[in-house]
Design an enzyme around this catalytic site. Sequence first.
Site, PDB file in Angstrom:
ATOM      1  CG  PHE A 123      32.542  42.149  37.305  1.00 12.20           C
ATOM      2  CD1 PHE A 123      31.266  42.597  37.599  1.00 12.20           C
ATOM      3  CD2 PHE A 123      33.305  41.605  38.338  1.00 12.20           C
ATOM      4  CE1 PHE A 123      30.747  42.508  38.897  1.00 12.20           C
ATOM      5  CE2 PHE A 123      32.792  41.510  39.631  1.00 12.20           C
ATOM      6  CZ  PHE A 123      31.499  41.963  39.906  1.00 12.20           C
ATOM      7  CG  ASP A 209      40.429  42.464  36.979  1.00 15.82           C
ATOM      8  OD1 ASP A 209      40.744  41.306  37.296  1.00 15.82           O
ATOM      9  OD2 ASP A 209      39.396  43.025  37.394  1.00 15.82           O
ATOM     10  CE  LYS A 238      36.354  35.831  40.032  1.00 13.80           C
ATOM     11  NZ  LYS A 238      35.170  35.197  40.555  1.00 13.80           N
TER      12      LYS A 238
HETATM   13  N1  PLP Z   1      37.698  41.321  38.624  1.00 11.54           N
HETATM   14  C1  PLP Z   1      37.248  40.310  37.885  1.00 11.54           C
HETATM   15  C2  PLP Z   1      37.732  40.149  36.479  1.00 11.54           C
HETATM   16  C3  PLP Z   1      36.319  39.404  38.414  1.00 11.54           C
HETATM   17  O1  PLP Z   1      35.862  38.398  37.658  1.00 11.54           O
HETATM   18  C4  PLP Z   1      35.898  39.575  39.749  1.00 11.54           C
HETATM   19  C5  PLP Z   1      34.883  38.663  40.345  1.00 11.54           C
HETATM   20  O2  PLP Z   1      34.106  38.041  39.649  1.00 11.54           O
HETATM   21  C6  PLP Z   1      36.397  40.655  40.485  1.00 11.54           C
HETATM   22  C7  PLP Z   1      37.301  41.494  39.898  1.00 11.54           C
HETATM   23  C8  PLP Z   1      35.970  40.876  41.914  1.00 11.54           C
HETATM   24  O3  PLP Z   1      36.525  39.923  42.746  1.00 11.54           O
HETATM   25  P1  PLP Z   1      35.937  39.686  44.234  1.00 11.54           P
HETATM   26  O4  PLP Z   1      34.577  39.118  44.081  1.00 11.54           O
HETATM   27  O5  PLP Z   1      36.932  38.751  44.865  1.00 11.54           O
HETATM   28  O6  PLP Z   1      35.937  41.022  44.909  1.00 11.54           O
END
Ligand code: PLP
Length: 391
Positions: A123, A209, A238
């Site tokens: 994700f 990520d 986050k």
């Molecule tokens: N990357 C990861 C691993 C995530 O868990 C999330 C959100 O859950 C994102 C990216 C996307 O972040 P945002 O919702 O701040 O765009």
Amino acid sequence: MNTYKRLPLTFACGEGAWLWDLQGNKYLDALSGIAVTNIGHAHPRLTAAITRQAKLLLHCSNIYRVAAQEELAEKLTELSGMKRVFFCNSGAEANEAAIKLARLHAHKRGLHDPIIVVMESAFHGRTLATLAATGNTKAQAGFGPMPSGFLRIAYGDIDTLRALRRKRNIAAVMLEPVQGEGGVRVPPTGYLQQVRDICTRKNWLMILDEIQCGMGRSGRWFAHQHEGITPDVMTLAKGLGGGFPIGACLAQGEAAELFAPGSHGSTFGGNPIACRAAQAVVETIINDDLCARAAALGERLMSSLREGLSGTQGVVEVRGKGLMIGIELDRPCTELVAMAMEKHLLINVTAERVIRLLPPLILKDSEADQIASTVIELVRQFLATPTESAS
Ligand code: PLP
């Protein structure tokens, strides 16, 4: 718009690991707004940093130098071993910046049809490019055509990556050190080191990520540090702002020098309040030794859960890293979220059958024990009751 399946609950305020609804009922927060409020609700240091900055300067365009940004970048690069930071406002934006870096890296090498290797169950966000990088066909449904230039392989399986070594146009490999939305999946020990090794040899950028697993949650500042490696590019969001929106894309080596004035930007990116909030989060994690605390609490919670659920038919596995914990069941179990809410505990279910716990790193031992005993009771009760989704 109708984008969220919301629970019938509205919170008025919070403190530490607790939230209060409009009627004054108290809930134990084992989710932290999905890994955001890592230092708890209404932390005095964070509140003070935000209010102090709000009285001085709310916004400053990036056509000027921004002191709060420079100080935060200094701290983040020191903690991560990275060299430069681009600030933005969310996780998806941080990953967009990382994807753009991978493409610049490729074009610099003369590759004009670059591919980024991404993972099944990954994700990375909801913008078009990050959605294309995301390994969830349900999330992509209806939004085609997806941007091209991504190749998906199995997560945690080094042989599938190794098999791509002769492919001409790979620019980068992008992955989560621990997959969050995909079901709290921890790759085999040594996997990240092996990915690092292949990326170094092939001159592919290793993009990590750390949006969900970073900022102390895994028991280290960044989850890849458990394997003693440094990626070329790392993304954060986050927990970075503790609840104030901020994202960051960090890079080292050649990747740190790819952007030039005009090649990327954001009006709000690196906003002074967001940066002061993130500085307060960093200081709190350092002063209160919260990385070590997350590691210890994670052990405590996982061993209680394993002990309490051992031999329970229907429990596949309890796994995780630090305070990123998943309990996989053999059946869909989203009903557990509402069942927990009735017991005044906030949890989440991801990938349909994985109960996800992401409590704040400031949790007390007694609160961790309360989470464990409530979850054990709920899981046993759920598995003992035949449900429609189980049949
Ligand atoms: N990357 C990861 C691993 C995530 O868990 C999330 C959100 O859950 C994102 C990216 C996307 O972040 P945002 O919702 O701040 O765009």
